[in-house]
Write a protein that holds these residues in place. Structure first.
Motif, PDB file in Angstrom:
ATOM      1  N   SER A   2       0.851  -1.199   0.000  1.00  0.00           N
ATOM      2  CA  SER A   2       0.000   0.000   0.000  1.00  0.00           C
ATOM      3  C   SER A   2       0.882   1.244   0.000  1.00  0.00           C
ATOM      4  CB  SER A   2      -0.878   0.011   1.255  1.00  0.00           C
ATOM      5  OG  SER A   2      -0.059   0.198   2.386  1.00  0.00           O
ATOM      6  N   VAL A   3       0.287   2.380  -0.383  1.00  0.00           N
ATOM      7  CA  VAL A   3       1.080   3.609  -0.404  1.00  0.00           C
ATOM      8  C   VAL A   3       1.534   3.969   1.009  1.00  0.00           C
ATOM      9  CG1 VAL A   3      -0.890   5.238  -0.261  1.00  0.00           C
ATOM     10  CG2 VAL A   3       1.226   5.932  -1.402  1.00  0.00           C
ATOM     11  N   GLU A   4       0.689   3.672   2.002  1.00  0.00           N
ATOM     12  CA  GLU A   4       1.073   3.997   3.390  1.00  0.00           C
ATOM     13  C   GLU A   4       2.303   3.180   3.797  1.00  0.00           C
ATOM     14  OE1 GLU A   4      -2.051   3.227   2.521  1.00  0.00           O
ATOM     15  OE2 GLU A   4      -3.125   5.114   2.852  1.00  0.00           O
ATOM     16  N   ALA A  92       3.225  14.474   1.166  1.00  0.00           N
ATOM     17  CA  ALA A  92       2.323  13.305   1.166  1.00  0.00           C
ATOM     18  C   ALA A  92       1.525  13.247   2.471  1.00  0.00           C
ATOM     19  CB  ALA A  92       3.128  12.026   0.967  1.00  0.00           C
ATOM     20  N   HIS A  93       2.191  13.572   3.587  1.00  0.00           N
ATOM     21  CA  HIS A  93       1.497  13.545   4.884  1.00  0.00           C
ATOM     22  C   HIS A  93       0.411  14.604   4.973  1.00  0.00           C
ATOM     23  CE1 HIS A  93       3.540  10.401   7.008  1.00  0.00           C
ATOM     24  NE2 HIS A  93       4.729  10.895   6.719  1.00  0.00           N
ATOM     25  N   SER A  97      -6.266  13.079   0.974  1.00  0.00           N
ATOM     26  CA  SER A  97      -6.770  11.722   0.720  1.00  0.00           C
ATOM     27  C   SER A  97      -5.627  10.824   0.260  1.00  0.00           C
ATOM     28  CB  SER A  97      -7.846  11.758  -0.371  1.00  0.00           C
ATOM     29  OG  SER A  97      -7.241  12.093  -1.614  1.00  0.00           O
ATOM     30  N   SER A  98      -5.904   9.530   0.280  1.00  0.00           N
ATOM     31  CA  SER A  98      -4.906   8.546  -0.127  1.00  0.00           C
ATOM     32  C   SER A  98      -4.538   8.724  -1.602  1.00  0.00           C
ATOM     33  CB  SER A  98      -5.480   7.151   0.128  1.00  0.00           C
ATOM     34  OG  SER A  98      -4.521   6.191  -0.135  1.00  0.00           O
ATOM     35  N   TRP A 100      -4.384  11.527  -3.342  1.00  0.00           N
ATOM     36  CA  TRP A 100      -3.429  12.630  -3.468  1.00  0.00           C
ATOM     37  C   TRP A 100      -2.055  12.237  -2.953  1.00  0.00           C
ATOM     38  CZ3 TRP A 100      -3.492  16.847  -6.300  1.00  0.00           C
ATOM     39  CH2 TRP A 100      -4.719  17.261  -6.817  1.00  0.00           C
ATOM     40  N   GLN A 101      -2.051  11.396  -1.906  1.00  0.00           N
ATOM     41  CA  GLN A 101      -0.770  10.866  -1.411  1.00  0.00           C
ATOM     42  C   GLN A 101      -0.081  10.082  -2.524  1.00  0.00           C
ATOM     43  OE1 GLN A 101      -1.439   8.454   2.107  1.00  0.00           O
ATOM     44  NE2 GLN A 101      -0.475  10.044   3.348  1.00  0.00           N
ATOM     45  N   GLU A 102      -0.893   9.334  -3.273  1.00  0.00           N
ATOM     46  CA  GLU A 102      -0.335   8.535  -4.373  1.00  0.00           C
ATOM     47  C   GLU A 102       0.272   9.435  -5.454  1.00  0.00           C
ATOM     48  OE1 GLU A 102      -3.225   5.736  -5.758  1.00  0.00           O
ATOM     49  OE2 GLU A 102      -2.845   4.383  -4.098  1.00  0.00           O
ATOM     50  N   TRP A 220       6.417   0.297  -5.223  1.00  0.00           N
ATOM     51  CA  TRP A 220       5.004   0.641  -5.055  1.00  0.00           C
ATOM     52  C   TRP A 220       4.384   1.065  -6.386  1.00  0.00           C
ATOM     53  CZ3 TRP A 220       3.152   5.581  -6.085  1.00  0.00           C
ATOM     54  CH2 TRP A 220       1.776   5.719  -5.915  1.00  0.00           C
ATOM     55  N   ARG A 224       1.302  -0.502  -8.398  1.00  0.00           N
ATOM     56  CA  ARG A 224       0.114   0.355  -8.589  1.00  0.00           C
ATOM     57  C   ARG A 224      -0.270   0.427 -10.070  1.00  0.00           C
ATOM     58  NH1 ARG A 224      -3.975   2.421  -8.828  1.00  0.00           N
ATOM     59  NH2 ARG A 224      -4.823   4.282  -7.796  1.00  0.00           N
TER      60      ARG A 224
END
Lengths: 231, 147
Positions: A2-4, A92-93, A97-98, A100-102, A220, A224
């Motif tokens: 996962s991106v996290e 990213a932090h 949303s996830s 946008w983190q991506e 990642w 993805r």
């Protein structure tokens, strides 16, 4: 991945790279020690995972102070990639949303891919690189060879021509490694060997630590995008 | 602030052009002198490249290569100094040479002064040529206000 999880792994590996860099400055000039003591403390905090978002922002501010102190990067590309990674992790932090983190983390992966491809492109368009002359010059008179014994490699033009083409082809073909996971793992293994060789020949130890820290972003991104699924 | 943004942009949008053109390469040399008016004769490379690195030292350098990274930084400062003569780059080289002299000689500095110069090595035809691009004024070997 996962991106996290990829972000977390990047934070840990980057922290190790930053600790390594900081320790090298502990016995440096008095006015640089303070910045690196702060960096050392923040990198240790980042490994622990406590308040990562604020630690990343603090590391970014620290990186700006260091950039100002030396009026540019101290250690060329390794400092630039460190700063880019710190910036992307901070951003990213902050993303809402996830997805946008991506995007932000994907930008980092894209730049790391470019670090190979664009470097290969800028070489292949130069006649001196295609003939091996450029690498001969690197060994003959640049400041980089780590020892005088290594400098004598300049006397082996055929070997250096083969090495030039090996480097150019690896760098240009690197983006193709994204086709499958196993191709990427093979590509990263070659990339690691390339960085270790650069360390052995030119003493670029920091590049190994920093580029390896960026590898999770590539793993990642490949998972993805999964290009084979498009076919 | 504008200067900081100018420094930051290459990190956020890197060009990633490593070694594309092999430009003339700097060497930093220094000479010890008794009188600040002396030009100096016995110039020596400030950070000579080691003849050979034994495998154990190579292994250690993977974790700790502070001296070599500082040498590379001095080369960067030399390039910057020639392109854009800023006091910062002169100061960076001067202080690092002085720190090296202090490590080597301790506080007993004889002679009292040093100069440094920048030599650029390049290829001309099949030969290497060395050009002196900069010679500094004389500096004190020990200067507590500039360490």
């Amino acid at each position: 991945m996962s991106v996290e999880a990829a972000i977390r792994l990047t934070e840990i590996l980057l922290s190790i790279a930053l600790i390594q860099q900081s320790l090298e400055h502990i016995f440096g000039l008095p006015d640089e020690r303070g910045h690196y003591l702060v960096r050392l403390f923040l990198a240790a905090l980042l490994i622990s995972g406590i308040q990562s978002q604020w630690v990343c922002v603090a590391l970014f501010v620290n990186a700006l102070f260091i950039l100002k102190r030396f009026q540019g990067p101290y250690n060329g590309g390794s400092d630039l990639l460190s700063l880019l990674m710190i910036f992307c992790l901070s951003l990213a932090h902050m993303m809402p949303s996830s997805l946008w983190q991506e995007y932000v983390f994907g930008y980092l992966a894209l730049q790391v891919t470019f670090s190979y491809f664009k470097s290969g492109w800028s070489k292949v368009i130069q006649r001196d690189w295609r003939s091996g002359r450029a690498l001969e010059d690197v060994f003959a008179f640049s400041a980089y060879p780590a020892s005088e014994v290594i400098r004598t490699w300049a006397a082996w033009p055929r070997l250096l021509c083969a090495m030039s083409w090996a480097v150019i082809l690896f760098e240009l073909l690197f983006p193709l490694a994204f086709i499958t996971r196993s191709a990427l793992i093979a590509g990263l293994t070659i990339a690691l060997s390339f960085h270790v060789a650069n360390f052995y020949l030119f003493g670029f130890n920091r590049f190994v630590w920093v580029w390896v820290a960026a590898f999770p972003s590539l793993l990642w991104l490949q998972a993805r995008l999964n290009p084979l699924a498009w076919i | 602030m504008l200067n900081l943004i100018k420094l930051l942009l290459p990190a956020l949008f890197p060009s990633w052009r490593f070694f594309d053109v092999i430009a003339p390469s700097p060497r930093v040399e220094h000479v010890l002198i008794d009188d600040p008016k002396d030009e100096g004769e016995n110039w020596q490379e400030s950070r000579p490249t080691p003849q050979y690195i034994v495998p154990l030292d190579c292994f250690k350098a993977f974790f700790w290569n502070a001296g070599w990274n500082e040498t590379l930084y001095m080369s960067t400062c030399a390039e910057r100094l020639v392109q854009n003569p800023m006091e910062l780059n002169r100061r960076e080289i001067r202080r690092r040479i002085r720190a090296g002299l202090l490590r080597k000689n301790g506080d007993h500095a004889t002679p009292r002064y040093f100069r440094f110069r920048l030599i650029f090595v390049s290829r001309q035809g099949g030969m290497l040529r060395r050009d002196i691009a900069f010679v500094s004024p004389a500096y004190l070997c020990i200067d507590p206000l500039d360490q």
